[in-house]
Write an enzyme that holds these catalytic residues in place. Structure first.
Site, PDB file in Angstrom:
ATOM      1  N   VAL A 173       0.799  -1.226   0.000  1.00  0.00           N
ATOM      2  CA  VAL A 173       0.000   0.000   0.000  1.00  0.00           C
ATOM      3  C   VAL A 173       0.831   1.274   0.000  1.00  0.00           C
ATOM      4  O   VAL A 173       0.294   2.373  -0.140  1.00  0.00           O
ATOM      5  CB  VAL A 173      -0.963   0.054   1.212  1.00  0.00           C
ATOM      6  CG1 VAL A 173      -1.990  -1.048   1.136  1.00  0.00           C
ATOM      7  CG2 VAL A 173      -0.211   0.026   2.524  1.00  0.00           C
ATOM      8  N   TYR A 174       2.130   1.161   0.158  1.00  0.00           N
ATOM      9  CA  TYR A 174       2.938   2.383   0.190  1.00  0.00           C
ATOM     10  C   TYR A 174       2.874   3.093  -1.153  1.00  0.00           C
ATOM     11  O   TYR A 174       3.237   2.540  -2.197  1.00  0.00           O
ATOM     12  CB  TYR A 174       4.396   2.057   0.518  1.00  0.00           C
ATOM     13  CG  TYR A 174       4.646   1.582   1.933  1.00  0.00           C
ATOM     14  CD1 TYR A 174       3.684   1.717   2.940  1.00  0.00           C
ATOM     15  CD2 TYR A 174       5.853   0.993   2.271  1.00  0.00           C
ATOM     16  CE1 TYR A 174       3.930   1.276   4.224  1.00  0.00           C
ATOM     17  CE2 TYR A 174       6.109   0.546   3.562  1.00  0.00           C
ATOM     18  CZ  TYR A 174       5.138   0.699   4.535  1.00  0.00           C
ATOM     19  OH  TYR A 174       5.388   0.260   5.807  1.00  0.00           O
ATOM     20  N   ALA A 175       2.408   4.343  -1.100  1.00  0.00           N
ATOM     21  CA  ALA A 175       2.287   5.179  -2.305  1.00  0.00           C
ATOM     22  C   ALA A 175       1.538   4.454  -3.420  1.00  0.00           C
ATOM     23  O   ALA A 175       1.937   4.481  -4.581  1.00  0.00           O
ATOM     24  CB  ALA A 175       3.661   5.616  -2.788  1.00  0.00           C
ATOM     25  N   GLY A 176       0.439   3.802  -3.036  1.00  0.00           N
ATOM     26  CA  GLY A 176      -0.399   3.154  -4.033  1.00  0.00           C
ATOM     27  C   GLY A 176       0.299   2.077  -4.830  1.00  0.00           C
ATOM     28  O   GLY A 176      -0.034   1.829  -5.987  1.00  0.00           O
ATOM     29  N   GLY A 177       1.298   1.420  -4.236  1.00  0.00           N
ATOM     30  CA  GLY A 177       2.031   0.364  -4.924  1.00  0.00           C
ATOM     31  C   GLY A 177       3.277   0.846  -5.630  1.00  0.00           C
ATOM     32  O   GLY A 177       4.113   0.036  -6.049  1.00  0.00           O
TER      33      GLY A 177
END
Length: 341
Positions: free
Chosen positions: A61-65
């Site tokens: 999930v970090y920065a939308g992948g």
């Protein structure tokens, strides 16, 4: 660089792990203006590798992948796959849709496949559940993780931020069924948040599980004076929820870090990180780096042996806190997709 084994496994990791949440597309996901683009991130991966760091941690999930995408591309460009230890995590929803998150068998199987695509690799060295899932039987989660390991998509498994009883339950269930057990616990631990010393760290030490603490500098608060601000401190909603700026005990601890740092002639960050190595269960704090000196300060911490008097000064102001970070919810992700590709 110093190295250690992760848990009771044969996996060798550097005593510092580069956390890759800082690197990603600012238009994706739920982070802030402090994210660095791929080109801005490149020097930090290079410096980490040249400094001997072989351990890298990210999450789906970090920065939308896009954190996984950047991490994967830069490591493929700069390092041999067999020389690095690559870790990622799953649990938080990547879309607002049924099964697009959590620790169900369906979600974990999808998450590992998507992460491998974004990372551009056939396997990760460490696949971690980002939180405990109250809505999925732990039996389902542990068997799914075991099958992911047996499929070769992950070599080892870890967990993050849960209660000690939950972690012990999961480990015993895996042992009883002959399933893969966790070798690491990624928990919140720093001089401003020491609640993990009560049960989780003793449990990890007893069971041969390595702690790889997140937020070892309390989202940067331990690296600066109380009255200093940064772009991240102003925009980091998660940090504001975890650490209260008006906490008197916290302010006293931050001041003590500054005094020890001044006396030694080192940075505050080095002192705060060095404290972690006084805890036997800790293998590798997960450091963030958005400026070159961040990595330098972290490396310097490896050679700092805090005295009994210094430890007393750093720890004495602490006051018990309510547990935080375990059931932490993220802002809605309905506008963001981190699906593979």
């Amino acid at each position: 660089m110093k190295f250690t084994k992760l848990g009771t496994s044969g996996l060798t990791v550097s005593r510092l792990c580069l956390g890759c949440m800082t690197y990603g597309d600012t238009t994706k996901g739920w982070h802030g203006d402090w994210l660095l683009s791929e080109e801005e991130s490149r020097p930090f991966f290079r410096k980490a590798l040249e400094s001997g760091i072989n351990f890298f941690d990210t999450a789906n999930v970090y920065a939308g992948g896009t954190s996984e995408e950047i991490t994967g591309r830069l490591l493929r460009e700069m390092a041999q796959r067999d020389e690095i230890v690559l870790a990622t995590k799953a649990y938080f929803p990547w879309r607002q849709a049924p099964n697009a998150g959590g620790n169900s068998r369906k979600a974990l199987m999808q998450a590992i496949d998507d992460s491998l695509v974004r990372l551009g690799t056939d396997y990760v060295d460490l696949f971690q559940i980002h939180r405990w899932d109250d809505e999925t039987p732990i039996e389902e989660t542990m068997e799914a993780l075991h099958d992911i390991v047996k499929s070769g998509k992950a070599l080892h498994i870890g967990a993050s931020s849960m209660y000690a009883w939950q972690f012990a339950k999961a480990q015993e269930l895996a042992r009883a069924n002959g399933w893969t057990r966790f070798i690491s616990m990624q928990n919140q631990l720093n001089l401003l948040y020491r609640e993990e010393e009560r049960e989780m760290l003793p449990l990890c030490e007893d069971q041969g599980v390595s702690a790889i603490p997140w937020s070892p500098l309390a989202r940067g608060r331990l690296a600066r004076a109380n009255d200093e601000e940064t772009v991240r401190s102003k925009t980091d909603g998660v940090g504001k929820a975890l650490y209260k700026d008006d906490d008197e005990a916290d302010r006293a601890i931050i001041a003590a870090v500054g005094e020890v740092a001044k006396t030694r002639g080192v940075s505050r960050a080095s002192v705060a990180l060095a404290w972690h190595f006084t805890k036997p269960a800790v293998a590798a704090p997960i450091i963030g780096a958005s400026k070159e000196h961040h990595i330098d300060a972290a490396i310097a911490a490896l050679d700092i042996d805090l005295s009994t008097e210094e430890l007393a000064a750093l720890e004495a102001p602490y006051r018990p806190k309510s547990p935080t970070g375990m059931g932490m919810a993220l802002p809605p992700m309905n506008q963001v997709s981190v699906a593979a590709g």
